[in-house]
Design a protein around this motif. Structure first.
Motif, mmCIF file in Angstrom:
data_model
loop_
_atom_site.group_PDB
_atom_site.id
_atom_site.type_symbol
_atom_site.label_atom_id
_atom_site.label_comp_id
_atom_site.label_asym_id
_atom_site.label_seq_id
_atom_site.Cartn_x
_atom_site.Cartn_y
_atom_site.Cartn_z
ATOM 1 N N LYS A 188 0.833 -1.208 0.000
ATOM 2 C CA LYS A 188 0.000 0.000 0.000
ATOM 3 C C LYS A 188 0.866 1.256 0.000
ATOM 4 O O LYS A 188 0.582 2.225 -0.731
ATOM 5 N N ILE A 200 2.569 1.683 -3.599
ATOM 6 C CA ILE A 200 1.767 2.023 -4.785
ATOM 7 C C ILE A 200 0.704 3.080 -4.517
ATOM 8 O O ILE A 200 0.082 3.578 -5.458
ATOM 9 N N VAL A 216 -4.396 3.103 -5.794
ATOM 10 C CA VAL A 216 -3.980 1.966 -6.632
ATOM 11 C C VAL A 216 -4.100 0.669 -5.839
ATOM 12 O O VAL A 216 -4.502 -0.368 -6.379
ATOM 13 N N PHE A 217 -3.777 0.732 -4.545
ATOM 14 C CA PHE A 217 -3.895 -0.448 -3.691
ATOM 15 C C PHE A 217 -5.332 -0.967 -3.689
ATOM 16 O O PHE A 217 -5.564 -2.170 -3.822
ATOM 17 N N GLU A 226 -7.514 -0.648 -6.006
ATOM 18 C CA GLU A 226 -7.752 -1.272 -7.311
ATOM 19 C C GLU A 226 -7.116 -2.656 -7.376
ATOM 20 O O GLU A 226 -7.720 -3.610 -7.894
ATOM 21 N N VAL A 227 -5.900 -2.774 -6.864
ATOM 22 C CA VAL A 227 -5.198 -4.065 -6.860
ATOM 23 C C VAL A 227 -5.986 -5.095 -6.059
ATOM 24 O O VAL A 227 -6.138 -6.252 -6.484
ATOM 25 N N PHE A 247 -7.519 -8.493 -7.437
ATOM 26 C CA PHE A 247 -7.138 -9.756 -6.806
ATOM 27 C C PHE A 247 -8.358 -10.581 -6.437
ATOM 28 O O PHE A 247 -8.424 -11.781 -6.730
ATOM 29 N N SER A 292 -0.310 -14.749 -6.356
ATOM 30 C CA SER A 292 -1.176 -13.606 -6.051
ATOM 31 C C SER A 292 -1.320 -13.418 -4.549
ATOM 32 O O SER A 292 -1.267 -12.294 -4.041
ATOM 33 N N ASN A 301 1.821 -11.891 -2.906
ATOM 34 C CA ASN A 301 1.990 -10.468 -3.183
ATOM 35 C C ASN A 301 1.182 -9.579 -2.255
ATOM 36 O O ASN A 301 1.558 -8.435 -2.006
ATOM 37 N N LEU A 302 0.062 -10.095 -1.757
ATOM 38 C CA LEU A 302 -0.819 -9.292 -0.906
ATOM 39 C C LEU A 302 -0.751 -9.657 0.569
ATOM 40 O O LEU A 302 -1.439 -9.064 1.389
#
Length: 108
Positions: free
Chosen positions: A11, A14, A18-19, A21-22, A26, A56, A59-60
């Motif tokens: 977070k 980016i 944008v976070f 949206e990601v 996801f 995925s 990454n989060l």
């Protein structure tokens, strides 16, 4: 279940907009991947879906989900098709709920 440091680092890197949206992407992709995974009939297809989901999730910060996908991916790579894929759904649902509930507490 969630590695909040990874989520917070992403977070910060980016930006909050944008976070968001990601995260939305996801969740949509994870839902689609789970559908394909549950319908998969070959070890290769299961492995591919588990691999995508693992990456995925990592990454989060969805650490429990990533670890489960890793274990099942290795079994699928060895040709095993008798995988407890419903566990992935269960862990994903619990992780998503925890993430959604605690997301507001994330650092800005």
């Amino acid at each position: 279940m969630i590695d909040w440091q990874i989520a917070n680092d992403l977070k910060q890197a980016i930006g909050a907009d944008v976070f968001d949206e990601v995260i939305a992407v996801f969740f949509a992709e994870a839902d689609d991947t789970l559908t394909r995974m549950m319908a998969a009939t070959t070890a290769e297809d299961m492995q591919n879906e588990l691999h995508f989901m693992k990456g995925s999730a990592l990454n989060l910060g969805f650490s429990d989900m990533a670890q489960l996908c890793q274990r099942l991916e290795l079994r699928a790579e060895a040709g095993d098709t008798d995988l407890p894929l419903a566990q992935v759904q269960t862990v994903y649902a619990a992780s998503r709920e925890e993430f959604s509930l605690r997301r507001a507490q994330m650092l800005d």
